[in-house]
Design a protein around this motif. Structure first.
Motif, short mmCIF file in Angstrom:
data_model
loop_
_atom_site.label_atom_id
_atom_site.label_comp_id
_atom_site.label_asym_id
_atom_site.label_seq_id
_atom_site.Cartn_x
_atom_site.Cartn_y
_atom_site.Cartn_z
N ALA A 56 -30.46 -3.40 -34.77
CA ALA A 56 -30.47 -2.57 -35.98
C ALA A 56 -31.70 -2.89 -36.83
CB ALA A 56 -29.19 -2.79 -36.77
N THR A 110 -24.56 -2.94 -38.87
CA THR A 110 -25.49 -2.30 -37.94
C THR A 110 -25.33 -0.78 -37.85
OG1 THR A 110 -23.97 -2.61 -36.11
CG2 THR A 110 -25.54 -4.37 -36.52
N MET A 120 -23.46 -9.32 -19.94
CA MET A 120 -24.68 -8.52 -19.81
C MET A 120 -25.67 -9.21 -18.88
SD MET A 120 -25.21 -7.10 -23.70
CE MET A 120 -26.57 -5.97 -23.42
N LEU A 124 -20.65 -14.45 -34.62
CA LEU A 124 -21.13 -15.03 -33.35
C LEU A 124 -20.06 -15.96 -32.78
CD1 LEU A 124 -24.84 -15.79 -34.35
CD2 LEU A 124 -23.90 -13.76 -33.28
N ARG A 132 -29.31 -16.53 -36.59
CA ARG A 132 -27.91 -16.25 -36.95
C ARG A 132 -27.57 -14.77 -36.74
NH1 ARG A 132 -29.86 -19.63 -39.93
NH2 ARG A 132 -29.15 -21.78 -39.75
N LYS A 133 -28.30 -14.13 -35.84
CA LYS A 133 -28.10 -12.69 -35.65
C LYS A 133 -27.45 -12.39 -34.30
CE LYS A 133 -31.43 -10.13 -38.42
NZ LYS A 133 -32.15 -11.20 -39.10
N SER A 134 -26.53 -11.43 -34.32
CA SER A 134 -26.01 -10.92 -33.05
C SER A 134 -27.03 -9.92 -32.50
CB SER A 134 -24.68 -10.23 -33.27
OG SER A 134 -24.88 -9.04 -34.00
N VAL A 135 -26.89 -9.60 -31.23
CA VAL A 135 -27.78 -8.64 -30.58
C VAL A 135 -27.78 -7.30 -31.33
CG1 VAL A 135 -27.94 -7.20 -28.51
CG2 VAL A 135 -27.70 -9.67 -28.31
N GLU A 136 -26.60 -6.86 -31.75
CA GLU A 136 -26.49 -5.59 -32.47
C GLU A 136 -27.28 -5.62 -33.77
OE1 GLU A 136 -24.03 -7.31 -31.26
OE2 GLU A 136 -22.62 -6.03 -30.17
N GLU A 137 -27.24 -6.77 -34.44
CA GLU A 137 -27.95 -6.89 -35.71
C GLU A 137 -29.46 -6.92 -35.50
OE1 GLU A 137 -24.77 -9.26 -38.54
OE2 GLU A 137 -25.65 -10.31 -36.84
N PRO A 181 -30.75 -8.86 -23.75
CA PRO A 181 -29.61 -8.07 -24.25
C PRO A 181 -30.01 -7.10 -25.36
CG PRO A 181 -29.33 -10.41 -24.77
CD PRO A 181 -30.49 -10.31 -23.82
N TYR A 187 -18.23 -12.87 -28.57
CA TYR A 187 -19.61 -12.40 -28.56
C TYR A 187 -20.39 -13.04 -27.41
CZ TYR A 187 -24.49 -12.03 -29.79
OH TYR A 187 -25.84 -11.81 -29.73
#
Lengths: 272, 272
Positions: A259, B14, B127, B116, A251-256, A159, B120
């Motif tokens: 970035a 982000t 995806m 999250l 602890r990160k989303s894909v967007e983070e 992702p 999410y």
């Protein structure tokens, strides 16, 4: 008691800008209940009449719009005033400000972002490349990427890659499989390389869920805690040895994560 | 003479929201030359000091920000005033307005969009599904999609699918290959089905470019104008016969095609 608010997201094009602002606002008021109604490609006052009619049929309607054309905008503003519907033009303040800064008139052409130009085709090419180089496919051309993402299975490589691909980066993502040695040119490539790691116990949960959802017939090593710990430790060693920056995605989303990768690219550019 | 403007896109997360607004503004003033500088995850006044220093080192700097935290925001505003740097807080006007409408205080927590949560994980699953069902893969589970996209080769099915996947829709995209009969359950599926078509001469160009870029060894029928015309005609017949809405992608960007698909879904929902 949390109220329900009906958001009408109105745009003269695809509505991505108004979507983002809506998400940013919603995140600041997490307690309400929201319903969204998309009105994309709004170009005529017949369409705005349909919009106003739809607003009047819901409780607590709010309009956010990114229209640039005067006739449709004025129609909405006047109707909203008459019926007391809160209504926010997200570019209405900014465009005149920028006319002053730039000392020129805005074109006020709708859909200006979606011109099928060079930039656009570059993005499509990037998406295509990223898709073709997902999960270690086509290792021989992986080095031509802008970004190479490495990591053990289920560290959100795919992702993250797709997300970056959609932003115009050619991405190769390559899984680290135990006892498999990657070709040397991967490490020597001029692409920005990043290594994704994750907390082993979190990875255990993710993989277990995957097996449940997909009915995957995977080896028991895949969800063995000791093996997982060794896998992560080995991957970190490989990254350190090859001076590859490490991102912990626990602890990160894909967007983070994406970035953070873009940030690494920019830092490397500055140091070049 | 077109001036160069240096845009500093500043965000406490982000930076997707500020990116979109920047693109919308840029589209209104296409004659200028723009350079962008990303400052994501801005959380401290040490970081804002670095930002202001960077601004001062460029010509025509402009700051766009989506910060919610007061201390960093005030630091930027004060410094910009002192050094006469144009500076726009994209949420600074909206948040207080919405506090009034919602009768509650904004949380002012940065990165609120990237929790999250269930939503999410649903997106990530979408995806994953979309990727696994690209280009006619896994036809047996294709029916579980939210959207099934049909069309002959090179009608932008894949990038459109990825784009919709990233927006949380499970998409199957299935190529229409001549003389191949699709399983009946595809047409009977409760997914929203759309058929993509394109102007034959445009398709000819696209396919020719593809062959040049990828050195693809494809059959000559692939770029034979007569065959292409028949392919498109046959695909239209299949769509009409199965009451599948048709989208002509000839002059559409992927985002526009995706928005048109979302519109079809919403119309179908209303009619249910």
């Amino acid at each position: 008691m949390n109220k329900t608010f009906n958001f009408f997201l109105v745009s003269d094009s695809t509505g991505e800008t108004v979507d983002r602002i809506y998400l940013a606002l919603k995140a600041q008021f997490p307690k309400n209940i929201y319903k969204i109604h998309h009105f994309a490609f709004m170009r005529t006052t017949t369409q705005t009449a349909t919009l106003i009619k739809a607003c009047k049929g819901t409780e607590n309607p709010i309009i956010l719009y990114t229209l640039v054309e005067k006739k449709t905008t004025n129609h909405i503003i006047n109707e909203c005033k008459a019926f007391n519907i809160p209504c926010f033009g997200l570019l209405d303040y900014l465009i005149p400000q920028f006319e002053k800064i730039f000392k020129q008139k805005a074109t006020l052409k709708p859909s200006g972002q979606h011109v099928l130009n060079k930039e656009y085709y570059k993005k499509i090419e990037a998406m295509q490349f990223t898709l073709q180089h997902d999960d270690g496919q086509k290792l021989d051309t992986a080095v031509d990427a802008d970004i190479i993402i490495l990591g053990v299975s289920r560290t959100s490589k795919t992702p993250t890659s797709l997300y970056l691909g959609e932003r115009g980066f050619k991405v190769s993502n390559i899984p680290l499989v135990q006892h498999q040695i990657l070709p040397d040119n991967i490490f020597k490539s001029s692409a920005t390389k990043v290594g994704l790691v994750i907390d082993p116990s979190r990875l255990f949960d993710v993989r277990k869920t995957r097996i449940n959802i997909l009915n995957d017939k995977l080896s028991s090593a895949y969800i063995n805690m000791n093996t997982i710990e060794t896998e992560i430790k080995t991957s970190k060693k490989i990254f350190t040895l090859n001076k590859i920056p490490i991102i912990d995605v626990t602890r990160k989303s894909v967007e983070e994560t994406a970035a953070a990768i873009i940030k690494i690219i920019e830092i490397q550019k500055q140091n070049d």
